[in-house]
Design a protein around this motif. Sequence first.
Motif, PDB file in Angstrom:
ATOM      1  N   GLY A 134       0.792  -1.223   0.000  1.00 26.18           N
ATOM      2  CA  GLY A 134       0.000   0.000   0.000  1.00 26.18           C
ATOM      3  C   GLY A 134       0.826   1.275   0.000  1.00 26.18           C
ATOM      4  O   GLY A 134       0.294   2.367  -0.205  1.00 26.18           O
ATOM      5  N   VAL A 158      -7.491   4.479   9.919  1.00 24.10           N
ATOM      6  CA  VAL A 158      -7.923   4.355   8.532  1.00 24.10           C
ATOM      7  C   VAL A 158      -7.643   5.688   7.852  1.00 24.10           C
ATOM      8  O   VAL A 158      -8.207   6.710   8.222  1.00 24.10           O
ATOM      9  CB  VAL A 158      -9.426   4.017   8.447  1.00 24.10           C
ATOM     10  CG1 VAL A 158      -9.855   3.928   6.981  1.00 24.10           C
ATOM     11  CG2 VAL A 158      -9.708   2.698   9.162  1.00 24.10           C
ATOM     12  N   GLU A 211      -4.869   7.817   4.590  1.00 26.30           N
ATOM     13  CA  GLU A 211      -3.802   7.772   3.591  1.00 26.30           C
ATOM     14  C   GLU A 211      -2.447   7.968   4.279  1.00 26.30           C
ATOM     15  O   GLU A 211      -2.297   8.851   5.133  1.00 26.30           O
ATOM     16  CB  GLU A 211      -4.012   8.880   2.551  1.00 26.30           C
ATOM     17  CG  GLU A 211      -5.319   8.777   1.773  1.00 26.30           C
ATOM     18  CD  GLU A 211      -5.418   7.500   0.959  1.00 26.30           C
ATOM     19  OE1 GLU A 211      -4.373   6.982   0.498  1.00 26.30           O
ATOM     20  OE2 GLU A 211      -6.550   6.988   0.796  1.00 26.30           O
ATOM     21  N   ASN A 236      -3.914   2.022   7.291  1.00 26.47           N
ATOM     22  CA  ASN A 236      -4.304   1.494   5.988  1.00 26.47           C
ATOM     23  C   ASN A 236      -5.529   2.260   5.503  1.00 26.47           C
ATOM     24  O   ASN A 236      -6.373   2.643   6.309  1.00 26.47           O
ATOM     25  CB  ASN A 236      -4.630  -0.005   6.111  1.00 26.47           C
ATOM     26  CG  ASN A 236      -4.436  -0.729   4.795  1.00 26.47           C
ATOM     27  OD1 ASN A 236      -5.107  -0.430   3.818  1.00 26.47           O
ATOM     28  ND2 ASN A 236      -3.507  -1.670   4.759  1.00 26.47           N
ATOM     29  N   ASN A 237      -5.606   2.464   4.196  1.00 22.60           N
ATOM     30  CA  ASN A 237      -6.782   3.195   3.699  1.00 22.60           C
ATOM     31  C   ASN A 237      -7.990   2.280   3.485  1.00 22.60           C
ATOM     32  O   ASN A 237      -9.074   2.756   3.174  1.00 22.60           O
ATOM     33  CB  ASN A 237      -6.448   3.999   2.431  1.00 22.60           C
ATOM     34  CG  ASN A 237      -5.985   3.100   1.294  1.00 22.60           C
ATOM     35  OD1 ASN A 237      -6.066   1.876   1.414  1.00 22.60           O
ATOM     36  ND2 ASN A 237      -5.492   3.688   0.226  1.00 22.60           N
ATOM     37  N   ASP A 238      -7.786   0.966   3.675  1.00 28.19           N
ATOM     38  CA  ASP A 238      -8.896   0.016   3.537  1.00 28.19           C
ATOM     39  C   ASP A 238      -9.357  -0.420   4.925  1.00 28.19           C
ATOM     40  O   ASP A 238      -8.661  -1.176   5.608  1.00 28.19           O
ATOM     41  CB  ASP A 238      -8.424  -1.190   2.715  1.00 28.19           C
ATOM     42  CG  ASP A 238      -9.452  -2.314   2.711  1.00 28.19           C
ATOM     43  OD1 ASP A 238     -10.597  -2.093   3.160  1.00 28.19           O
ATOM     44  OD2 ASP A 238      -9.101  -3.414   2.252  1.00 28.19           O
ATOM     45  N   PRO A 239     -10.539   0.057   5.356  1.00 26.21           N
ATOM     46  CA  PRO A 239     -10.984  -0.294   6.726  1.00 26.21           C
ATOM     47  C   PRO A 239     -11.210  -1.794   6.897  1.00 26.21           C
ATOM     48  O   PRO A 239     -11.237  -2.295   8.012  1.00 26.21           O
ATOM     49  CB  PRO A 239     -12.303   0.475   6.866  1.00 26.21           C
ATOM     50  CG  PRO A 239     -12.712   0.861   5.486  1.00 26.21           C
ATOM     51  CD  PRO A 239     -11.475   0.912   4.642  1.00 26.21           C
ATOM     52  N   GLY A 240     -11.312  -2.554   5.783  1.00 27.15           N
ATOM     53  CA  GLY A 240     -11.537  -3.999   5.882  1.00 27.15           C
ATOM     54  C   GLY A 240     -10.250  -4.803   5.893  1.00 27.15           C
ATOM     55  O   GLY A 240     -10.287  -6.034   5.909  1.00 27.15           O
ATOM     56  N   ALA A 241      -9.078  -4.148   5.879  1.00 29.95           N
ATOM     57  CA  ALA A 241      -7.804  -4.884   5.826  1.00 29.95           C
ATOM     58  C   ALA A 241      -7.655  -5.760   7.065  1.00 29.95           C
ATOM     59  O   ALA A 241      -7.893  -5.305   8.187  1.00 29.95           O
ATOM     60  CB  ALA A 241      -6.640  -3.900   5.714  1.00 29.95           C
ATOM     61  N   GLY A 248       0.347   0.511   5.311  1.00 28.80           N
ATOM     62  CA  GLY A 248      -0.031   0.002   3.994  1.00 28.80           C
ATOM     63  C   GLY A 248       0.201  -1.486   3.844  1.00 28.80           C
ATOM     64  O   GLY A 248       0.491  -1.979   2.768  1.00 28.80           O
ATOM     65  N   SER A 269      -1.550  -5.154   4.240  1.00 24.59           N
ATOM     66  CA  SER A 269      -2.914  -5.660   4.330  1.00 24.59           C
ATOM     67  C   SER A 269      -3.069  -6.643   5.488  1.00 24.59           C
ATOM     68  O   SER A 269      -4.112  -6.716   6.110  1.00 24.59           O
ATOM     69  CB  SER A 269      -3.306  -6.332   3.014  1.00 24.59           C
ATOM     70  OG  SER A 269      -2.471  -7.453   2.801  1.00 24.59           O
TER      71      SER A 269
END
Lengths: 298, 339
Positions: free
Chosen positions: B229, B321, B323, B305-310, B284, B286
């Motif tokens: 990421g 959560v 960038e 991480n920018n993906d809250p589901g990581a 970044g 996962s």
Amino acid sequence: MKRQLMVFVKQVPDTKNISGEAMTPEGTVNRAALPAIFNPEDLNALELGLQLKERHNFKVTVATMGPPNAAEVLRECLYRGADEAILITDRAFAGADTLATSYALSCCVKTVGNVDLILCGRQAIDGDTAQVGPQIAEKLNIPQIAYVEEVISLSDKAVKAKRAIEGGYEILESPLPALLTVIDANEPRSASAKCIMKYKKAKTRSEIHKLMRDADYTDAQALADKENEMKAKNLWIHEWDAAKIQADVNRIGLKGSPTKVKKIENVVLKADKVVSIEPTEAGINGLIRELIEDHTLG
Amino acid sequence: MNTKGNVWIFIEQEGGKIADVSLELVCKGTELAKQLGLVSEAVILGDKLDGKFDSLFHYGCETVYQVEDKALEPFTVLPYAQALVKLLKQHKPNILMFGATLKGRELGPRVASEMMCGLTADCTDLQIDDFEDKVNKAIYKDKLMQIRPAFGGNIIATIVNTWEDPQMVTVREGVMKLTAPDTSKKGKVVKVTPELSDETKVMKVIKRVRKPKTVDLKKASIIVAGGYGVGTKENFKLIEQLAEALGGQVAASRAAVDAGWINHDYQVGQTGVTVRPKLYIACGISGSVQHVAGMNESAKIIAINNDPGAPIFSVAHYGIVGELNDVVPKLIKAFKAKV
């Protein structure tokens, strides 16, 4: 007669690219749902074998131990330039650990005969043990070179190879026959269109029999004729069982395996209470303050 | 009191320097030996080893078998295997442990095959327990439970060797903890001349190139790790800046190493190093099971991480959560302002 090298390959579940469909609702992996692939480092071993075929005019024989549908990886080898393929398959091999597996594969090498060099991928991604290569070498009482990146030179009597060691590399020379385990250090070639055209018809005996049964065509003579026709066209994938490789039944499968699996647990990533921090200055200042106060930082 | 052999540790050395993992195994081996009413013993192979292994006693070994021959330096697998097999047949240890290093993973299988023993690779835990083989209706007392990840790290298997001893394992580096050494402790040295056959001396080392490791992640108390990421090699500088600001060490996931942003010495996870720092900041990343296996024992974990589901958020103590380009400079600024 051409000199001969063997490459051992394995069909494995794709454990490295686990997609959503392969996960159970409980957050564990559904092994049955994983696609079967060519073990990655075995492709590197095959590539090295094919390079040596080009450089030294070797005959390349590939072999795999597995269920009948593992013939698929053998066809993949033929598509890339292997000359002959052997499927080692028998219910008696089931449940083998690395000791029993390497014993069976060493029997296969003996049955093939006159093999100068044996190549294996370093390890398979389902077990990650890296044991079968060295153990085949021991069973055959020949030298091994593990973690090979490239073969520097090959004469009638010796192989010189570059291999990885902790923090560097080493160039080793070994007399032949020898076994090399190969790491991800070359670029495996793709299947050639010409070879696919030819070898997609390559079949094992079981596959031919199944095709003919499906066509309601079970006359013994017809089967034998078909077999001979496939052999003549070089489309024959050998299918060898425990008797054919003269394996001692006490040393194969579950019976020949000293290790037993006591239990298997699925890895579930623990869902502890995670403290959510806002990506704002205030949120981050608060986090840093907390970490300094509990002496994690500073 | 017992007829069992002892707990043995294969000591890996390079130029007389003992590998960290071997000392970790001496500590674990000593603990297991106590549970079994046995002692831990080490076997070290090489040439001119006098005075190189006092630390083995300090960490708990009672005996060191010092096996010396010119053919044992540098390491090649055939003479090592023969020398070791001879000793195993003579002393019949109950357990034999190797580090799951390149050497250990090359030598262990060869020795196990010749001994007709089981071998479990890459163990991450070892325990003593009884084992009931329900299929063959047999009960084995006080066996070594060999616990390892398999299937790409998606399962944890407990494996038992049911044939004759030794029960053999290779153990991952960094997973067994070092206990405090007792520098006054001494032990017995047994010098062994292996009488190697000529057949074991057929392999020649033509050239050997070693560069010292550029980094020792295991010793870092703060680690800032970047994953796929992070996005670009250029962006990886952010990770370095954060590490520098916090006085920590840079590390990476396999994806970042594969992308060519940083070299493999910095990789944390199943095919890299196992770490347990005071603070691990995953940027970044996962959170594949392979990566998590190498860091989830860190005292504090921050995931950005920018993906809250990581999945990384499910092992983290703090989750942000957002960038990286936004969050990391804020972290640096906040820390500099506070110290």
